[in-house]
Scaffold this active site. Structure first.
Site, PDB file in Angstrom:
ATOM      1  N   LYS A  25       0.821  -1.213   0.000  1.00  0.00           N
ATOM      2  CA  LYS A  25       0.000   0.000   0.000  1.00  0.00           C
ATOM      3  C   LYS A  25       0.855   1.264   0.000  1.00  0.00           C
ATOM      4  CE  LYS A  25      -3.806   1.590   2.914  1.00  0.00           C
ATOM      5  NZ  LYS A  25      -4.532   1.336   4.176  1.00  0.00           N
ATOM      6  N   VAL A  60      -4.373  -4.273  -2.025  1.00  0.00           N
ATOM      7  CA  VAL A  60      -4.949  -5.543  -2.455  1.00  0.00           C
ATOM      8  C   VAL A  60      -6.436  -5.541  -2.124  1.00  0.00           C
ATOM      9  CG1 VAL A  60      -4.893  -8.043  -2.163  1.00  0.00           C
ATOM     10  CG2 VAL A  60      -2.772  -6.717  -2.056  1.00  0.00           C
ATOM     11  N   GLU A  69       3.190  -1.935  26.159  1.00  0.00           N
ATOM     12  CA  GLU A  69       4.324  -1.203  25.586  1.00  0.00           C
ATOM     13  C   GLU A  69       3.957   0.258  25.324  1.00  0.00           C
ATOM     14  OE1 GLU A  69       6.051  -3.465  22.239  1.00  0.00           O
ATOM     15  OE2 GLU A  69       7.697  -3.801  23.643  1.00  0.00           O
TER      16      GLU A  69
END
Lengths: 405, 405
Positions: A43, A86, A175
Site C-alpha cells: 500500500k 490488495v 508497551e
C-alpha cells in the site's frame, strides 16, 4: 529447429511487513536473475516496524525512525515493486485484484498483516484510535498533544482532555502505556499542566495483564507503571466506546478524550473476502505454510494460524514468527520451482519475548531466563537491531538502529 | 518626641506585558527600597513576547523561547508579584478586585493588553483560533499538526483538513502566514501529504493587505507569500465563521478545519467593566498617560488610545509604543511621588516597523529607508534582541535572543 518456450514463473508477494520483506530479500538472494519474476505489492512505498510503533504513537521516537523506503532495502532490479492496495485474491484464476490493476501469479505469498480486533464492542472504529500503522501512530501522538494544548485555553477546564485510556493490557497496550507514562511529565511541563491532572487507565477484560507472561514479570511491570501514575482495571470488560469515553460492563463510564484500542489483532479482511476458510482473518496453514487446498499459495505472518501442539493453542502473531515463516516460505518456493514435492515443515524457534516499558525499563524472557529493567531493555534493543541486520545488513543498523546503552 | 507615620505609597501594576514589565524594571531601578511598595499582578507567572507568538503558533520556534519566568527578570525583593486575574478596577475606593483577593493602590498602572477584535462577526470565539497568547499559540500549532496527522487515516480524504485560513492581512496575519507557509513543505514531508493538497488563504475585508505599509513593501510581501502558495482574498469581508469554515459576504463558503483570527485587537474588557470611558476597550489618555479624571491611574500599552496629531488617527498598538509609554509612566510616577505637578508629556518615537515573513524574509521601514529580504530580517531580529536587552540586559539576550545571521 525446436523452439522451447521459457516462461519464467511469477512470484507475487502481498504486503511489505516483516514476513513479506524477509521473503523478498531471501528470494532475491536465492534465485538467479532469470529464474523468476518477483513482484512485491504494498500500500505504501515504505516498510515499517509494527513492533516499534508504540514509540512514535507516544511521541518518544520520530516516526521516520520506524520506517524505510522499500527501494532503500530491496534490490528493485531483481524485485518489481507495485504500490497499490490488495482488494481480493482470486485463487480459481490465479489472479490478485488490486485497486488500480491486477496481477497473475504462479506462486503467491500472502503477508497482509493484521487489523484491530474489536470483539464486537461498538464504537471502536468511530471513537478509538486503533490503527497500528505509521499514519495511525502519528495521529495518536498529535491528538494527545492537541488535547494538552487545548486544556489551558478553556474557561471551564475539562479534565477528560487529560484522561488517556488504553483498552487492552496485552503486549501492545503495555508497551504503549509504558512509553506514554514515561513521557507524561515532559508533556505536563511543556503545556503547563499540573501532573496530577493527567489520568491514565489500562482496561483489560481478561483476569490478568500480559497473559502468558511470567507472573513475576507481570507484577514488576504493573508496579512500575502504577508508580508512574497508571491505573489498571483488570477483569473489566468495556461495553462501548463513545464520543465521550468508554462505558464499562458494570455500567460505569470513564470520560476520556483519548481511547487507544489495543486488545489484539485479527488477520487481514482480504482473507475472508477472497473466500479462504479462516478464523478471524487467519488461515490455519499446512505444516509447509501453504493454505489448505491451494498448492501455490503461502500464508505467512499475522494471516497465518499455526497451532502450538504442546499447549494446543495458536502461537501468538509476532514479528519473530513472521520472519521465521518467511525464511521457510522462501525455501519452499524454491523447492517447488525445482519440481520438488517434499517441502520443509515450519517449526517456530521462540528465542524469547521482551516487552519495553518506556525509558530504560523492560521485562522479558530469553530462553528460560527472566529479565528486568536495564538488562531487559538492552536485550529489547538488540532484538530490534538484529531485525534490521537480517533485513538490510550493518548499513541499516547504523541508519535506523537503536543505541542499547 | 514626635512620631511621624511614614506610610509608603502602594504602586500597583496590572499586567506583565511589554508595558508592565518595563515599568516594573524602571521603577525598581529608580526607587529606593523604602520609597514605595510595588506590586505586579499577572495571570501567569511568566512574561511572554506577544510579537513573537506567530512563530510558535506556526511551529517554527519553541514556545519556551517566547516566554520567561517573571522572577527570572524582576527583582522580587523589590517588587511583590501576585499571580492572579484582574476582575475590576474600583477607582472610587482605589482598589483592584482580583479573582482571589483585592489590592489597594495609591498609584495604578494599567497594562492589561488586548483581546481579539471580532467586529461583530459571529462564530469567531467558537470556531476560530483568536488567542494570541502562549496557550493560544500552542493550541494553533497542535491543531494544525493534528489535522495533517488525521488526513491519511481517512478512507474518504477530507481536503478541508489541509485548508488553513488566516482572517486579516494586517501585521499579525501576515507574520503568521509567513511562518506557516515557510513550514508547510516540512509538514507535508513529515506527514506524507502531497504539497498541492494544502491550501492557504489570507482573507481581508480592507482594500489592501498591510494597511499603512509602503505599497512597494506590500507587493514584495504578497509576491513572496503567493510564491509559497498563499492565496489572498482582499476586499473580501467574512460574514461568519462556522464549524466547517468561513462564509464570505458574497455568500461563498470556504471549507477549512483551521481558521486563525487576526483582524486586530481591542483593549482589555476589564477597562469597560470598570466604568472607564473607552473606545473598544481603549482609553483616550491625557498627554501624561493618565486616564482622564483619574490623577492616580496611568494607562499604557494596548489599553491606551493615543492620537497621532499629524494624521489625526490613533497610533497602532505596538510593543515599541508600549515600551516607550512604560518609560514615561515610570518617570511620571516618580515625579508625582515627589510632589511634582508638572508631568512629562508622552511622545512616541517610531524608529521603524519590520514584519517578518518566515525563513530569512522580512519587510520594513527603518527611518525613511525601506528594507527587504535578509536585510529586513536582520533588523527584525536585532529589534527582538534589543527588547530583551532593555528588559534583562545581556544575560537575557544570550538566553532567549535570536541569531540575526
Amino acid at each position: 529447429m525446436e523452439v522451447i518456450s521459457l516462461k519464467k514463473p511469477s512470484i507475487v508477494l502481498l504486503g511489505a511487513g516483516y514476513g513479506g520483506m524477509i521473503t523478498a530479500t531471501r528470494l532475491s538472494k536465492q534465485l538467479g536473475h532469470n529464474e523468476a519474476n518477483i513482484t512485491l505489492v504494498n500500500k505504501h512505498d515504505y516498510h515499517y516496524q509494527t513492533t516499534w510503533l508504540h514509540e512514535p504513537a507516544a511521541g518518544t521516537l520520530s516516526p521516520e525512525r520506524t520506517r524505510m523506503e522499500i527501494k532503500s532495502v530491496l534490490d528493485l532490479n531483481k524485485i518489481k515493486f507495485v504500490k497499490d492496495s490488495v482488494v481480493e485474491i482470486k485463487t480459481d484464476v490465479k489472479k490478485v485484484i488490486l485497486e488500480n490493476g491486477e496481477l497473475d501469479y504462479d506462486y503467491l505469498v500472502v503477508g497482509l498483516g493484521s487489523e484491530a480486533e474489536t470483539f464486537g464492542v461498538p464504537g471502536v472504529h468511530e471513537h478509538a484510535f486503533s490503527k497500528w500503522t505509521v499514519n495511525g501512530a502519528r495521529e495518536v501522538k498529535e491528538h494527545i498533544e492537541y488535547q494538552f494544548a487545548r486544556y489551558n485555553n478553556m474557561t471551564e477546564k475539562r479534565d477528560e482532555l487529560l484522561t488517556l485510556i488504553v483498552a487492552g493490557a496485552g503486549f501492545t497496550g503495555i508497551e504503549f502505556i509504558g512509553e506514554l507514562s514515561e513521557r507524561v511529565p515532559e508533556l505536563c511541563k511543556h503545556y503547563d499542566i499540573p501532573r496530577e491532572k493527567v489520568k491514565m487507565y489500562v482496561i483489560e477484560a481478561a483476569p490478568t495483564a500480559l497473559p502468558g507472561f511470567d507472573p513475576e514479570l507481570v507484577e514488576y511491570a504493573m508496579n512500575l507503571l502504577e508508580a508512574r501514575g497508571v491505573e489498571f482495571k483488570i477483569n473489566c470488560p468495556i461495553k462501548e466506546v463513545t464520543e465521550t469515553g468508554v462505558t464499562l460492563a458494570s455500567g460505569d463510564e470513564i470520560k476520556a478524550e483519548t481511547v487507544v484500542w489495543a486488545t489484539g489483532v485479527r488477520g487481514s479482511s482480504v482473507i475472508e473476502k477472497s473466500g479462504f476458510e479462516a478464523m478471524r482473518g487467519r488461515i490455519k496453514v499446512e505444516p509447509d505454510l501453504r493454505a489448505p487446498g491451494h498448492d501455490d499459495v503461502f500464508i505467512i505472518g499475522d494471516c497465518a494460524l499455526l497451532i502450538n501442539e504442546e499447549i494446543n493453542r495458536p502461537y501468538p502473531p509476532t514479528a519473530q514468527i513472521a520472519m521465521q515463516m518467511a525464511e521457510t516460505c522462501a525455501e519452499n518456493i524454491k523447492l517447488l520451482m525445482k519440481g520438488g514435492s517434499s517441502l520443509k515443515t515450519f517449526k517456530p524457534d521462540i528465542k524469547g519475548t521482551v516487552a519495553s516499558l518506556g525509558g530504560k525499563e523492560a521485562i522479558g524472557v530469553v530462553g528460560t531466563r527472566k529479565l528486568f529493567g536495564a538488562q531487559a531493555n538492552f536485550i529489547k534493543k538488540m532484538i530490534d537491531n538484529r531485525y534490521l541486520f537480517l533485513l538490510g545488513g550493518p548499513g541499516l543498523v547504523l541508519k535506523k538502529g537503536k543505541n542499547p546503552l
